[in-house]
Scaffold this motif. Sequence first.
Motif, short mmCIF file in Angstrom:
data_model
loop_
_atom_site.label_atom_id
_atom_site.label_comp_id
_atom_site.label_asym_id
_atom_site.label_seq_id
_atom_site.Cartn_x
_atom_site.Cartn_y
_atom_site.Cartn_z
N VAL A 167 -14.59 -1.63 15.92
CA VAL A 167 -13.78 -2.03 14.55
C VAL A 167 -14.59 -3.25 13.16
O VAL A 167 -15.25 -3.79 14.11
N GLY A 168 -14.88 -2.39 11.87
CA GLY A 168 -15.54 -3.53 11.02
C GLY A 168 -16.55 -2.60 11.00
O GLY A 168 -17.04 -2.90 9.36
N VAL A 169 -16.73 -1.86 11.85
CA VAL A 169 -18.16 -0.63 11.60
C VAL A 169 -17.40 0.53 11.51
O VAL A 169 -18.59 1.11 10.51
N ALA A 170 -16.80 0.72 12.19
CA ALA A 170 -16.51 2.61 11.88
C ALA A 170 -15.46 3.11 11.12
O ALA A 170 -14.86 2.09 10.09
N THR A 171 -16.12 4.09 9.92
CA THR A 171 -15.24 4.69 8.86
C THR A 171 -14.58 5.58 9.51
O THR A 171 -14.79 5.95 10.21
N ILE A 172 -13.78 5.94 8.27
CA ILE A 172 -13.11 7.02 8.02
C ILE A 172 -12.59 7.72 6.87
O ILE A 172 -12.59 7.59 6.30
N ARG A 173 -12.60 8.48 6.59
CA ARG A 173 -12.26 9.98 5.41
C ARG A 173 -11.65 10.73 5.28
O ARG A 173 -11.06 11.49 6.39
N LEU A 174 -10.69 10.33 4.42
CA LEU A 174 -8.92 10.41 4.43
C LEU A 174 -9.17 10.84 2.69
O LEU A 174 -9.59 9.94 2.00
N VAL A 175 -8.51 12.25 2.82
CA VAL A 175 -8.33 12.24 1.19
C VAL A 175 -9.54 12.51 0.50
O VAL A 175 -9.18 12.00 -1.13
N GLY A 176 -11.01 12.58 0.86
CA GLY A 176 -12.06 12.62 0.30
C GLY A 176 -12.44 11.33 -0.10
O GLY A 176 -13.46 11.04 -0.70
N LYS A 177 -12.03 10.20 0.81
CA LYS A 177 -12.55 9.10 0.30
C LYS A 177 -12.42 8.26 1.47
O LYS A 177 -11.88 8.87 2.78
N GLU A 178 -14.00 7.32 1.91
CA GLU A 178 -13.97 6.46 3.84
C GLU A 178 -13.27 5.75 3.86
O GLU A 178 -13.39 4.21 2.00
N TYR A 179 -12.67 5.18 4.11
CA TYR A 179 -12.28 3.57 4.58
C TYR A 179 -13.05 2.91 5.29
O TYR A 179 -12.65 4.07 6.41
N ARG A 180 -13.13 2.33 5.76
CA ARG A 180 -13.66 1.30 6.51
C ARG A 180 -12.81 0.67 8.03
O ARG A 180 -11.32 0.86 7.17
N VAL A 181 -12.58 0.65 9.31
CA VAL A 181 -11.28 0.32 10.23
C VAL A 181 -11.46 -0.77 10.30
O VAL A 181 -12.80 -1.72 10.87
N ILE A 182 -10.28 -2.11 10.02
CA ILE A 182 -10.67 -3.22 10.80
C ILE A 182 -10.02 -4.23 11.21
O ILE A 182 -9.57 -5.11 12.37
N GLY A 183 -9.31 -3.27 12.61
CA GLY A 183 -7.83 -2.61 12.85
C GLY A 183 -7.61 -1.89 13.48
O GLY A 183 -7.61 -1.01 13.24
N ILE A 184 -6.90 -1.82 14.74
CA ILE A 184 -6.12 -1.73 15.54
C ILE A 184 -4.87 -1.64 15.93
O ILE A 184 -4.94 -3.46 16.39
N ILE A 185 -4.03 -1.21 16.12
CA ILE A 185 -2.75 -1.78 16.16
C ILE A 185 -2.09 -1.29 17.09
O ILE A 185 -2.40 0.33 17.39
N ASP A 186 -1.13 -1.57 17.89
CA ASP A 186 -0.62 -1.32 19.14
C ASP A 186 1.08 -0.09 18.21
O ASP A 186 1.67 -0.55 18.32
#
Length: 211
Positions: A167-186
């Motif tokens: 969390v805070g480091v990993a990124t995902i690529r969605l719809v042609g853009k990268e987003y940084r993962v800042i949290g994981i929700i139950d």
Amino acid sequence: MAAVLLGISNLRKRRIRTGLTAVTLILLSFTALSFTSVSTSIQFYRLPRAGQAPYEGGLVRERNWKGLQSVALDYVRSAFGQSARVVPRSWYLSPEGKGRSHIHFTVPHTGRSSYAYGVVGLSPEEPYVMGIDDLLEGGRWFEPGERDVCILPSDMAALVGIGSADVGVATIRLVGKEYRVIGIIDAERLNRMVDLDGEKLTPVDMLTESG
């Protein structure tokens, strides 16, 4: 011009008929205007809901789950912004053809990928309404003015190999853009969370609803 002149000539020849026709038209117009009126009103329909409301407030949405125009948010803010907290939400769904469409996303540092039915857009003020930040298993909630960040459900994060340490480091690529993962929700508790209308916060499944 010839037709107009011929009509005027006939009116002059038949004065009584012309006068009666004019009187008839005047009476019909007067009657239509006098006994026809247009008025606007607001009607309220009360539908009983079982259970306790998750918060004190109101929910504004389209009855058939269609999108609202952006002016609707401006109207709500101008009407209630001084006395209540206005918290907007949004959904993003892939355009549907036949069957259910999904949104593909990838994780660059793990090389894994998965699919999501839809994306939920929530604001930094959402915890004041639903207390959704209590469902976080790791990381934090959105901050005001923050962009290009996301929070993943726990089951989806596990599928693509993202854990609490990422969390805070990993990124995902969605719809042609990268987003940084800042949290994981139950994911399980989020799936049980319902709003004032008894529906989930996640996008509605159109295929299930239509069936």
